[in-house]
Design a protein around this motif. Structure first.
Motif, PDB file in Angstrom:
ATOM      1  N   GLU A  94      34.014  33.834 -25.974  1.00 58.69           N
ATOM      2  CA  GLU A  94      34.864  32.756 -26.476  1.00 58.69           C
ATOM      3  C   GLU A  94      36.223  32.762 -25.771  1.00 58.69           C
ATOM      4  N   ARG A  95      36.800  33.933 -25.595  1.00 60.00           N
ATOM      5  CA  ARG A  95      38.086  34.035 -24.895  1.00 60.00           C
ATOM      6  C   ARG A  95      37.936  33.576 -23.450  1.00 60.00           C
ATOM      7  N   LEU A  96      36.865  34.003 -22.812  1.00 56.16           N
ATOM      8  CA  LEU A  96      36.616  33.623 -21.426  1.00 56.16           C
ATOM      9  C   LEU A  96      36.476  32.099 -21.330  1.00 56.16           C
ATOM     10  N   HIS A  97      35.733  31.525 -22.245  1.00 56.44           N
ATOM     11  CA  HIS A  97      35.536  30.070 -22.246  1.00 56.44           C
ATOM     12  C   HIS A  97      36.865  29.331 -22.431  1.00 56.44           C
ATOM     13  N   ALA A  98      37.731  29.858 -23.278  1.00 58.45           N
ATOM     14  CA  ALA A  98      39.030  29.217 -23.516  1.00 58.45           C
ATOM     15  C   ALA A  98      39.942  29.326 -22.293  1.00 58.45           C
ATOM     16  N   LEU A  99      39.837  30.411 -21.558  1.00 54.74           N
ATOM     17  CA  LEU A  99      40.705  30.619 -20.394  1.00 54.74           C
ATOM     18  C   LEU A  99      40.219  29.876 -19.146  1.00 54.74           C
ATOM     19  N   ASP A 100      38.944  29.602 -19.075  1.00 60.60           N
ATOM     20  CA  ASP A 100      38.364  29.008 -17.863  1.00 60.60           C
ATOM     21  C   ASP A 100      39.086  27.748 -17.394  1.00 60.60           C
ATOM     22  N   PRO A 101      39.291  26.744 -18.244  1.00 56.37           N
ATOM     23  CA  PRO A 101      39.980  25.545 -17.738  1.00 56.37           C
ATOM     24  C   PRO A 101      41.447  25.794 -17.393  1.00 56.37           C
ATOM     25  N   GLN A 102      42.049  26.771 -18.021  1.00 52.95           N
ATOM     26  CA  GLN A 102      43.458  27.060 -17.744  1.00 52.95           C
ATOM     27  C   GLN A 102      43.670  27.564 -16.321  1.00 52.95           C
ATOM     28  N   ILE A 103      42.645  28.194 -15.775  1.00 54.18           N
ATOM     29  CA  ILE A 103      42.771  28.717 -14.409  1.00 54.18           C
ATOM     30  C   ILE A 103      43.140  27.590 -13.444  1.00 54.18           C
ATOM     31  N   LEU A 104      42.482  26.455 -13.586  1.00 52.85           N
ATOM     32  CA  LEU A 104      42.720  25.335 -12.675  1.00 52.85           C
ATOM     33  C   LEU A 104      43.850  24.420 -13.128  1.00 52.85           C
ATOM     34  N   GLN A 105      44.145  24.391 -14.424  1.00 56.80           N
ATOM     35  CA  GLN A 105      45.054  23.380 -14.942  1.00 56.80           C
ATOM     36  C   GLN A 105      46.445  23.877 -15.321  1.00 56.80           C
ATOM     37  N   SER A 106      46.582  25.127 -15.648  1.00 53.44           N
ATOM     38  CA  SER A 106      47.864  25.601 -16.161  1.00 53.44           C
ATOM     39  C   SER A 106      48.964  25.549 -15.096  1.00 53.44           C
ATOM     40  N   PRO A 107      50.137  25.067 -15.474  1.00 54.18           N
ATOM     41  CA  PRO A 107      51.261  25.093 -14.537  1.00 54.18           C
ATOM     42  C   PRO A 107      51.917  26.478 -14.454  1.00 54.18           C
TER      43      PRO A 107
ATOM     44  N   TRP B 167      40.687  28.947  -7.402  1.00 52.80           N
ATOM     45  CA  TRP B 167      39.235  28.863  -7.219  1.00 52.80           C
ATOM     46  C   TRP B 167      38.597  30.235  -7.076  1.00 52.80           C
ATOM     47  N   THR B 168      39.249  31.137  -6.398  1.00 49.67           N
ATOM     48  CA  THR B 168      38.716  32.495  -6.253  1.00 49.67           C
ATOM     49  C   THR B 168      38.630  33.178  -7.609  1.00 49.67           C
ATOM     50  N   VAL B 169      39.689  33.054  -8.409  1.00 43.66           N
ATOM     51  CA  VAL B 169      39.688  33.663  -9.740  1.00 43.66           C
ATOM     52  C   VAL B 169      38.584  33.051 -10.590  1.00 43.66           C
ATOM     53  N   ARG B 170      38.432  31.756 -10.517  1.00 45.20           N
ATOM     54  CA  ARG B 170      37.395  31.090 -11.323  1.00 45.20           C
ATOM     55  C   ARG B 170      35.997  31.568 -10.924  1.00 45.20           C
ATOM     56  N   GLN B 171      35.762  31.745  -9.632  1.00 53.36           N
ATOM     57  CA  GLN B 171      34.465  32.250  -9.177  1.00 53.36           C
ATOM     58  C   GLN B 171      34.227  33.682  -9.647  1.00 53.36           C
ATOM     59  N   ARG B 172      35.253  34.508  -9.565  1.00 51.39           N
ATOM     60  CA  ARG B 172      35.113  35.905 -10.008  1.00 51.39           C
ATOM     61  C   ARG B 172      34.906  35.976 -11.521  1.00 51.39           C
ATOM     62  N   LEU B 173      35.562  35.080 -12.249  1.00 53.41           N
ATOM     63  CA  LEU B 173      35.385  35.036 -13.695  1.00 53.41           C
ATOM     64  C   LEU B 173      33.959  34.615 -14.054  1.00 53.41           C
TER      65      LEU B 173
END
Length: 126
Positions: free
Chosen positions: A79-92, A35-41
């Motif tokens: 575009e790269r940022l948008h692609a990475l955003d959901p991975q922050i919370l979902q990636s194992p 969550w912290t990374v997502r907020q900073r992003l």
């Protein structure tokens, strides 16, 4: 872009560096990091979208060419940022997400430096 991007980029870098060690990557520790990374992003996204004013290039040489290149670079970063955003919370694999975000961070910093160099008036005379 004088020092405007530095705080947002620095905050994301610090958050990425705070990834818990593998033994502690469970439950709240990893969730808090995500969550912290997502907020900073989000702050970096905001910087790219609205924090960088329209390009005003001082040199008359290839003004439109420079503007187009910078806009393409900004759009690619978004575009790269948008692609990475959901991975922050979902990636194992948070290590992979961290690595990809560090690469993005380096590229956003490079973009900001290029933008600043294009906007900086060139010295005239001797």
């Amino acid at each position: 872009m004088p020092s405007a991007p530095a705080p947002a980029l620095q905050a994301l870098h610090l958050a990425l560096d705070a990834l818990p060690p593998p033994a502690a990557r469970q439950g709240a520790a990893l969730g808090n990091w995500r969550w912290t990374v997502r907020q900073r992003l989000a702050a970096v996204r905001e910087l790219l979208i609205s924090g960088l004013p329209p390009v005003v290039i001082e040199s008359p040489d290839s003004v439109e060419g420079d503007r187009v290149v910078l806009l393409r670079q900004r759009n690619t970063l978004l575009e790269r940022l948008h692609a990475l955003d959901p991975q922050i919370l979902q990636s194992p694999h948070p290590d992979v997400v961290r690595r990809d975000l560090m690469r993005l961070l380096i590229d956003v910093d490079g973009y900001a430096r290029r933008l600043e160099s294009v906007r900086r008036p060139t010295p005239t005379g001797t």
